[in-house]
Write a protein that holds these residues in place. Sequence first.
Motif, PDB file in Angstrom:
ATOM      1  N   ILE A 108       0.836  -1.198   0.000  1.00  0.00           N
ATOM      2  CA  ILE A 108       0.000   0.000   0.000  1.00  0.00           C
ATOM      3  C   ILE A 108       0.877   1.256   0.000  1.00  0.00           C
ATOM      4  O   ILE A 108       1.834   1.357   0.769  1.00  0.00           O
ATOM      5  N   ARG A 109       0.508   2.217  -0.835  1.00  0.00           N
ATOM      6  CA  ARG A 109       1.307   3.440  -0.933  1.00  0.00           C
ATOM      7  C   ARG A 109       0.889   4.508   0.075  1.00  0.00           C
ATOM      8  O   ARG A 109       1.665   5.417   0.361  1.00  0.00           O
ATOM      9  N   HIS A 110      -0.359   4.421   0.584  1.00  0.00           N
ATOM     10  CA  HIS A 110      -0.817   5.424   1.543  1.00  0.00           C
ATOM     11  C   HIS A 110      -1.830   4.788   2.491  1.00  0.00           C
ATOM     12  O   HIS A 110      -2.815   4.186   2.046  1.00  0.00           O
ATOM     13  N   PHE A 111      -1.588   4.932   3.786  1.00  0.00           N
ATOM     14  CA  PHE A 111      -2.433   4.354   4.831  1.00  0.00           C
ATOM     15  C   PHE A 111      -3.119   5.497   5.568  1.00  0.00           C
ATOM     16  O   PHE A 111      -2.458   6.435   6.040  1.00  0.00           O
ATOM     17  N   VAL A 112      -4.440   5.429   5.670  1.00  0.00           N
ATOM     18  CA  VAL A 112      -5.209   6.453   6.382  1.00  0.00           C
ATOM     19  C   VAL A 112      -5.773   5.821   7.647  1.00  0.00           C
ATOM     20  O   VAL A 112      -6.500   4.826   7.583  1.00  0.00           O
ATOM     21  N   TYR A 113      -5.428   6.421   8.791  1.00  0.00           N
ATOM     22  CA  TYR A 113      -5.810   5.827  10.081  1.00  0.00           C
ATOM     23  C   TYR A 113      -6.571   6.832  10.932  1.00  0.00           C
ATOM     24  O   TYR A 113      -6.124   7.965  11.139  1.00  0.00           O
ATOM     25  N   LEU A 114      -7.720   6.403  11.432  1.00  0.00           N
ATOM     26  CA  LEU A 114      -8.518   7.234  12.329  1.00  0.00           C
ATOM     27  C   LEU A 114      -8.096   6.953  13.764  1.00  0.00           C
ATOM     28  O   LEU A 114      -8.409   5.900  14.317  1.00  0.00           O
ATOM     29  N   SER A 115      -7.378   7.898  14.347  1.00  0.00           N
ATOM     30  CA  SER A 115      -6.857   7.742  15.702  1.00  0.00           C
ATOM     31  C   SER A 115      -7.696   8.605  16.654  1.00  0.00           C
ATOM     32  O   SER A 115      -8.902   8.745  16.478  1.00  0.00           O
ATOM     33  N   VAL A 116      -7.067   9.178  17.646  1.00  0.00           N
ATOM     34  CA  VAL A 116      -7.769  10.019  18.615  1.00  0.00           C
ATOM     35  C   VAL A 116      -6.799  11.069  19.139  1.00  0.00           C
ATOM     36  O   VAL A 116      -5.588  10.845  19.184  1.00  0.00           O
ATOM     37  N   ALA A 117      -7.344  12.226  19.515  1.00  0.00           N
ATOM     38  CA  ALA A 117      -6.510  13.301  20.051  1.00  0.00           C
ATOM     39  C   ALA A 117      -5.843  12.871  21.347  1.00  0.00           C
ATOM     40  O   ALA A 117      -6.452  12.206  22.181  1.00  0.00           O
ATOM     41  N   HIS A 118      -4.589  13.252  21.500  1.00  0.00           N
ATOM     42  CA  HIS A 118      -3.870  12.989  22.742  1.00  0.00           C
ATOM     43  C   HIS A 118      -2.643  13.903  22.822  1.00  0.00           C
ATOM     44  O   HIS A 118      -2.192  14.402  21.793  1.00  0.00           O
ATOM     45  N   PRO A 119      -2.166  14.152  24.049  1.00  0.00           N
ATOM     46  CA  PRO A 119      -2.636  13.607  25.336  1.00  0.00           C
ATOM     47  C   PRO A 119      -3.985  14.196  25.729  1.00  0.00           C
ATOM     48  O   PRO A 119      -4.390  15.241  25.243  1.00  0.00           O
ATOM     49  N   ALA A 120      -4.643  13.496  26.643  1.00  0.00           N
ATOM     50  CA  ALA A 120      -5.953  13.927  27.127  1.00  0.00           C
ATOM     51  C   ALA A 120      -6.146  13.411  28.547  1.00  0.00           C
ATOM     52  O   ALA A 120      -5.522  12.418  28.938  1.00  0.00           O
ATOM     53  N   PRO A 121      -7.014  14.068  29.320  1.00  0.00           N
ATOM     54  CA  PRO A 121      -7.190  13.670  30.722  1.00  0.00           C
ATOM     55  C   PRO A 121      -8.119  12.475  30.907  1.00  0.00           C
ATOM     56  O   PRO A 121      -8.303  12.013  32.027  1.00  0.00           O
ATOM     57  N   ALA A 122      -8.719  11.971  29.835  1.00  0.00           N
ATOM     58  CA  ALA A 122      -9.667  10.859  29.953  1.00  0.00           C
ATOM     59  C   ALA A 122      -9.420   9.852  28.847  1.00  0.00           C
ATOM     60  O   ALA A 122      -8.584  10.058  27.970  1.00  0.00           O
ATOM     61  N   GLY A 205       5.715  10.112   4.067  1.00  0.00           N
ATOM     62  CA  GLY A 205       6.058  10.026   5.479  1.00  0.00           C
ATOM     63  C   GLY A 205       4.769   9.944   6.267  1.00  0.00           C
ATOM     64  O   GLY A 205       3.778   9.387   5.798  1.00  0.00           O
ATOM     65  N   ILE A 206       4.754  10.516   7.455  1.00  0.00           N
ATOM     66  CA  ILE A 206       3.556  10.481   8.293  1.00  0.00           C
ATOM     67  C   ILE A 206       3.052  11.905   8.530  1.00  0.00           C
ATOM     68  O   ILE A 206       3.798  12.772   8.975  1.00  0.00           O
ATOM     69  N   LYS A 207       1.783  12.115   8.240  1.00  0.00           N
ATOM     70  CA  LYS A 207       1.143  13.405   8.451  1.00  0.00           C
ATOM     71  C   LYS A 207       0.093  13.264   9.542  1.00  0.00           C
ATOM     72  O   LYS A 207      -0.761  12.380   9.477  1.00  0.00           O
ATOM     73  N   ILE A 208       0.159  14.127  10.554  1.00  0.00           N
ATOM     74  CA  ILE A 208      -0.820  14.142  11.632  1.00  0.00           C
ATOM     75  C   ILE A 208      -1.829  15.250  11.360  1.00  0.00           C
ATOM     76  O   ILE A 208      -1.455  16.394  11.120  1.00  0.00           O
ATOM     77  N   VAL A 209      -3.100  14.893  11.391  1.00  0.00           N
ATOM     78  CA  VAL A 209      -4.173  15.867  11.177  1.00  0.00           C
ATOM     79  C   VAL A 209      -4.958  15.985  12.474  1.00  0.00           C
ATOM     80  O   VAL A 209      -5.678  15.071  12.868  1.00  0.00           O
ATOM     81  N   SER A 210      -4.787  17.102  13.168  1.00  0.00           N
ATOM     82  CA  SER A 210      -5.433  17.300  14.460  1.00  0.00           C
ATOM     83  C   SER A 210      -6.743  18.072  14.290  1.00  0.00           C
ATOM     84  O   SER A 210      -7.139  18.430  13.169  1.00  0.00           O
TER      85      SER A 210
END
Length: 219
Positions: A108-122, A205-210
């Motif tokens: 695969i040439r591009h991987f799209v991953y649904l993560s979660v915002a962090h750090p977080a208090p919960a 590379g890796i791109k983070i989308v916040s």
Amino acid sequence: MSGQRRSVFITGGTGYMGSRLIPRLLERGHEVRALVRPGSEKKLPAGCSPVLGNALDENSYVDKVAPADTFVQLVGVAHPSPAKAAEFRKVDLVSGLRAVAAAKTAGIRHFVYLSVAHPAPAMKAYIAVRSECEAAIAAAGLNATILRPWYVLGPGHWWPYSLVPMYKLVELLPSTREGALRLGLVTLEQMVTALLAAVENPAQGIKIVSVPEIRLAKA
């Protein structure tokens, strides 16, 4: 649109995000194949090709990923809460790690991953699982876009709207602005648009989308 037609393999295609993303991808002219369990094929929209398999076992589908150039991983436990820590490890972690392995094997040439915002208090267990998957993506050497929402407003997920005035206030205060933006609310439409933009604009590379970038995403 970037102008290039993508061949997309998606897991979690019948879920909360996937069921809304697939029609948008098809409307834009992309080829879409979705991993589903036997019997769930009819949940997919017309034009989307079903791939029968189990998201928790990459051997059930790894040889069916090609010829995709883009892999979108959306599998996860519905309605996450601290009480579901064990489920996160059984479903979110296993499916995520299996998806990374399958994507690497399939080239695969591009991987799209649904993560979660962090750090977080919960949601410590949820964040830990998503962070492990992010680390696996990096270790695999995949080009990837990792999206980090906190809470997505939409059908069945409206209650945090009552918190919007508070969010607006803390976003204005210098001492709390960064955390409020990182853990801000996004709408379902914004989230789907951000996923579509990720597919159409593959990272090197890796791109983070916040959260702030999710809110501004255009496709």
